[in-house]
Motif scaffolding. Structure first.
Motif, PDB file in Angstrom:
ATOM      1  N   ARG A   2       0.828  -1.199   0.000  1.00 40.23           N
ATOM      2  CA  ARG A   2       0.000   0.000   0.000  1.00 40.23           C
ATOM      3  C   ARG A   2       0.869   1.258   0.000  1.00 40.23           C
ATOM      4  O   ARG A   2       0.567   2.229  -0.676  1.00 40.23           O
ATOM      5  CB  ARG A   2      -0.932  -0.013   1.208  1.00 40.23           C
ATOM      6  N   LYS A   3       1.977   1.224   0.773  1.00 37.46           N
ATOM      7  CA  LYS A   3       2.878   2.378   0.808  1.00 37.46           C
ATOM      8  C   LYS A   3       3.496   2.626  -0.566  1.00 37.46           C
ATOM      9  O   LYS A   3       3.649   3.752  -0.990  1.00 37.46           O
ATOM     10  CB  LYS A   3       3.980   2.173   1.849  1.00 37.46           C
ATOM     11  N   LEU A   4       3.841   1.545  -1.260  1.00 34.25           N
ATOM     12  CA  LEU A   4       4.425   1.679  -2.590  1.00 34.25           C
ATOM     13  C   LEU A   4       3.435   2.327  -3.556  1.00 34.25           C
ATOM     14  O   LEU A   4       3.796   3.201  -4.326  1.00 34.25           O
ATOM     15  CB  LEU A   4       4.850   0.306  -3.121  1.00 34.25           C
ATOM     16  N   LEU A   5       2.183   1.932  -3.488  1.00 33.98           N
ATOM     17  CA  LEU A   5       1.171   2.509  -4.372  1.00 33.98           C
ATOM     18  C   LEU A   5       0.964   3.995  -4.112  1.00 33.98           C
ATOM     19  O   LEU A   5       0.661   4.748  -5.016  1.00 33.98           O
ATOM     20  CB  LEU A   5      -0.159   1.762  -4.219  1.00 33.98           C
ATOM     21  N   LEU A   6       1.130   4.425  -2.867  1.00 35.87           N
ATOM     22  CA  LEU A   6       0.978   5.839  -2.538  1.00 35.87           C
ATOM     23  C   LEU A   6       2.200   6.652  -2.938  1.00 35.87           C
ATOM     24  O   LEU A   6       2.087   7.825  -3.262  1.00 35.87           O
ATOM     25  CB  LEU A   6       0.696   6.021  -1.046  1.00 35.87           C
ATOM     26  N   THR A   7       3.379   6.033  -2.919  1.00 39.03           N
ATOM     27  CA  THR A   7       4.588   6.794  -3.240  1.00 39.03           C
ATOM     28  C   THR A   7       4.769   6.998  -4.737  1.00 39.03           C
ATOM     29  O   THR A   7       5.371   7.959  -5.163  1.00 39.03           O
ATOM     30  CB  THR A   7       5.848   6.109  -2.673  1.00 39.03           C
ATOM     31  N   ILE A   8       4.233   6.114  -5.560  1.00 36.18           N
ATOM     32  CA  ILE A   8       4.383   6.276  -7.009  1.00 36.18           C
ATOM     33  C   ILE A   8       3.697   7.548  -7.504  1.00 36.18           C
ATOM     34  O   ILE A   8       4.327   8.364  -8.174  1.00 36.18           O
ATOM     35  CB  ILE A   8       3.901   5.026  -7.765  1.00 36.18           C
ATOM     36  N   PRO A   9       2.392   7.794  -7.156  1.00 32.09           N
ATOM     37  CA  PRO A   9       1.785   9.055  -7.605  1.00 32.09           C
ATOM     38  C   PRO A   9       2.493  10.283  -7.036  1.00 32.09           C
ATOM     39  O   PRO A   9       2.630  11.287  -7.718  1.00 32.09           O
ATOM     40  CB  PRO A   9       0.346   8.969  -7.099  1.00 32.09           C
ATOM     41  N   ALA A  10       2.964  10.203  -5.793  1.00 25.70           N
ATOM     42  CA  ALA A  10       3.673  11.338  -5.196  1.00 25.70           C
ATOM     43  C   ALA A  10       4.952  11.625  -5.967  1.00 25.70           C
ATOM     44  O   ALA A  10       5.285  12.776  -6.237  1.00 25.70           O
ATOM     45  CB  ALA A  10       3.981  11.059  -3.731  1.00 25.70           C
ATOM     46  N   ALA A  11       5.664  10.577  -6.357  1.00 22.88           N
ATOM     47  CA  ALA A  11       6.896  10.768  -7.132  1.00 22.88           C
ATOM     48  C   ALA A  11       6.595  11.377  -8.489  1.00 22.88           C
ATOM     49  O   ALA A  11       7.336  12.217  -8.987  1.00 22.88           O
ATOM     50  CB  ALA A  11       7.611   9.430  -7.298  1.00 22.88           C
ATOM     51  N   MET A  12       5.476  10.972  -9.090  1.00 17.61           N
ATOM     52  CA  MET A  12       5.093  11.539 -10.386  1.00 17.61           C
ATOM     53  C   MET A  12       4.774  13.015 -10.257  1.00 17.61           C
ATOM     54  O   MET A  12       5.131  13.816 -11.118  1.00 17.61           O
ATOM     55  CB  MET A  12       3.902  10.778 -10.958  1.00 17.61           C
ATOM     56  N   LEU A  13       4.095  13.421  -9.182  1.00 17.04           N
ATOM     57  CA  LEU A  13       3.780  14.835  -8.973  1.00 17.04           C
ATOM     58  C   LEU A  13       5.040  15.650  -8.755  1.00 17.04           C
ATOM     59  O   LEU A  13       5.159  16.772  -9.238  1.00 17.04           O
ATOM     60  CB  LEU A  13       2.835  15.007  -7.775  1.00 17.04           C
ATOM     61  N   LEU A  14       5.993  15.098  -8.036  1.00 17.01           N
ATOM     62  CA  LEU A  14       7.245  15.813  -7.803  1.00 17.01           C
ATOM     63  C   LEU A  14       8.060  15.930  -9.084  1.00 17.01           C
ATOM     64  O   LEU A  14       8.759  16.911  -9.299  1.00 17.01           O
ATOM     65  CB  LEU A  14       8.071  15.106  -6.721  1.00 17.01           C
ATOM     66  N   ALA A  15       7.956  14.951  -9.959  1.00 13.36           N
ATOM     67  CA  ALA A  15       8.713  14.969 -11.209  1.00 13.36           C
ATOM     68  C   ALA A  15       8.085  15.885 -12.245  1.00 13.36           C
ATOM     69  O   ALA A  15       8.759  16.366 -13.142  1.00 13.36           O
ATOM     70  CB  ALA A  15       8.816  13.557 -11.774  1.00 13.36           C
ATOM     71  N   ALA A  16       6.793  16.164 -12.137  1.00  5.33           N
ATOM     72  CA  ALA A  16       6.086  16.959 -13.152  1.00  5.33           C
ATOM     73  C   ALA A  16       6.707  18.328 -13.384  1.00  5.33           C
ATOM     74  O   ALA A  16       6.930  18.713 -14.525  1.00  5.33           O
ATOM     75  CB  ALA A  16       4.603  17.081 -12.799  1.00  5.33           C
ATOM     76  N   PRO A  17       7.028  19.115 -12.325  1.00  7.30           N
ATOM     77  CA  PRO A  17       7.650  20.416 -12.603  1.00  7.30           C
ATOM     78  C   PRO A  17       8.983  20.278 -13.323  1.00  7.30           C
ATOM     79  O   PRO A  17       9.311  21.062 -14.192  1.00  7.30           O
ATOM     80  CB  PRO A  17       7.825  21.036 -11.214  1.00  7.30           C
ATOM     81  N   ALA A  18       9.747  19.238 -12.983  1.00  2.00           N
ATOM     82  CA  ALA A  18      11.020  19.042 -13.657  1.00  2.00           C
ATOM     83  C   ALA A  18      10.799  18.720 -15.126  1.00  2.00           C
ATOM     84  O   ALA A  18      11.544  19.148 -15.998  1.00  2.00           O
ATOM     85  CB  ALA A  18      11.802  17.920 -12.977  1.00  2.00           C
ATOM     86  N   MET A  19       9.757  17.945 -15.429  1.00  2.00           N
ATOM     87  CA  MET A  19       9.451  17.603 -16.807  1.00  2.00           C
ATOM     88  C   MET A  19       9.100  18.841 -17.609  1.00  2.00           C
ATOM     89  O   MET A  19       9.443  18.948 -18.771  1.00  2.00           O
ATOM     90  CB  MET A  19       8.289  16.601 -16.873  1.00  2.00           C
ATOM     91  N   SER A  20       8.403  19.800 -16.987  1.00  2.00           N
ATOM     92  CA  SER A  20       7.991  20.986 -17.725  1.00  2.00           C
ATOM     93  C   SER A  20       9.163  21.920 -18.024  1.00  2.00           C
ATOM     94  O   SER A  20       9.059  22.775 -18.871  1.00  2.00           O
ATOM     95  CB  SER A  20       6.898  21.738 -16.956  1.00  2.00           C
ATOM     96  N   GLU A  21      10.298  21.736 -17.317  1.00  2.00           N
ATOM     97  CA  GLU A  21      11.464  22.573 -17.539  1.00  2.00           C
ATOM     98  C   GLU A  21      12.269  22.120 -18.750  1.00  2.00           C
ATOM     99  O   GLU A  21      13.125  22.843 -19.216  1.00  2.00           O
ATOM    100  CB  GLU A  21      12.356  22.565 -16.289  1.00  2.00           C
ATOM    101  N   GLU A  22      12.021  20.902 -19.228  1.00  2.00           N
ATOM    102  CA  GLU A  22      12.744  20.422 -20.394  1.00  2.00           C
ATOM    103  C   GLU A  22      12.392  21.278 -21.602  1.00  2.00           C
ATOM    104  O   GLU A  22      11.257  21.684 -21.777  1.00  2.00           O
ATOM    105  CB  GLU A  22      12.376  18.966 -20.676  1.00  2.00           C
ATOM    106  N   LYS A  23      13.385  21.513 -22.433  1.00  2.00           N
ATOM    107  CA  LYS A  23      13.149  22.303 -23.645  1.00  2.00           C
ATOM    108  C   LYS A  23      12.394  21.435 -24.647  1.00  2.00           C
ATOM    109  O   LYS A  23      12.846  20.355 -25.010  1.00  2.00           O
ATOM    110  CB  LYS A  23      14.479  22.760 -24.228  1.00  2.00           C
ATOM    111  N   PRO A  24      11.213  21.889 -25.075  1.00  2.00           N
ATOM    112  CA  PRO A  24      10.441  21.090 -26.032  1.00  2.00           C
ATOM    113  C   PRO A  24      11.127  21.027 -27.389  1.00  2.00           C
ATOM    114  O   PRO A  24      11.794  21.969 -27.806  1.00  2.00           O
ATOM    115  CB  PRO A  24       9.114  21.824 -26.134  1.00  2.00           C
ATOM    116  N   ARG A  25      10.961  19.897 -28.053  1.00  2.00           N
ATOM    117  CA  ARG A  25      11.494  19.745 -29.408  1.00  2.00           C
ATOM    118  C   ARG A  25      10.445  20.240 -30.384  1.00  2.00           C
ATOM    119  O   ARG A  25       9.313  19.770 -30.389  1.00  2.00           O
ATOM    120  CB  ARG A  25      11.812  18.277 -29.670  1.00  2.00           C
ATOM    121  N   LEU A  26      10.846  21.199 -31.195  1.00  2.00           N
ATOM    122  CA  LEU A  26       9.927  21.792 -32.166  1.00  2.00           C
ATOM    123  C   LEU A  26      10.419  21.532 -33.573  1.00  2.00           C
ATOM    124  O   LEU A  26      11.626  21.491 -33.820  1.00  2.00           O
ATOM    125  CB  LEU A  26       9.822  23.302 -31.942  1.00  2.00           C
TER     126      LEU A  26
END
Length: 136
Positions: A2-26
């Motif tokens: 159960r703890k593992l299932l809760l930590t996966i979405p939390a890790a995804m939320l923490l990674a989201a801002p970092a993902m948005s900082e990547e320079k998009p390929r145009l």
């Protein structure tokens, strides 16, 4: 387990801002369109929300870049990079439901097919970065 299932979405939320900082390929065409729209403008501090007037005109540059403004020749254009992109945003209608007039970071947008009216996916807005015309 159960703890593992809760930590996966939390890790995804923490990674989201970092993902948005990547320079998009145009593509070359997309880069030219973006450069043309932002020519003579300077980036400001990101905002978490924009008001109703600044939402009137939306331009899809790519799956990773959306532009918002009050009109085609607006003084300020807001660049939004949806978290994880917004796949096929240029081929669908973006539908967002909100409780206020503001459009804010983290709000979910549904992609609706132009012909069938079927929901084709969704994406979430990132920060809105203002690009304001330079004083001449």
């Amino acid at each position: 387990m159960r703890k593992l299932l809760l930590t996966i979405p939390a890790a995804m939320l923490l990674a989201a801002p970092a993902m948005s900082e990547e320079k998009p390929r145009l593509t070359e065409k997309q880069q030219i369109m973006l450069d043309k729209r932002l020519e003579g403008r300077t980036a400001g501090e990101p905002k978490s929300c924009i008001g109703r007037n600044d939402q009137r005109n939306m331009t899809v540059i790519s799956d990773d870049i959306l532009l918002f403004s009050s009109s085609r020749n607006a003084k300020t254009i807001y660049v939004n990079k949806p978290y994880g992109g917004c796949h096929n945003a240029d081929r669908n209608i973006l539908v967002y439901r909100r409780s206020s007039a503001a459009l804010c970071r983290g709000e979910i947008v549904q992609l609706v097919d132009n012909l069938s009216g079927m929901t084709m996916g969704s994406c979430a807005f990132g920060d809105f970065v203002p690009y304001t015309k330079d004083a001449n």
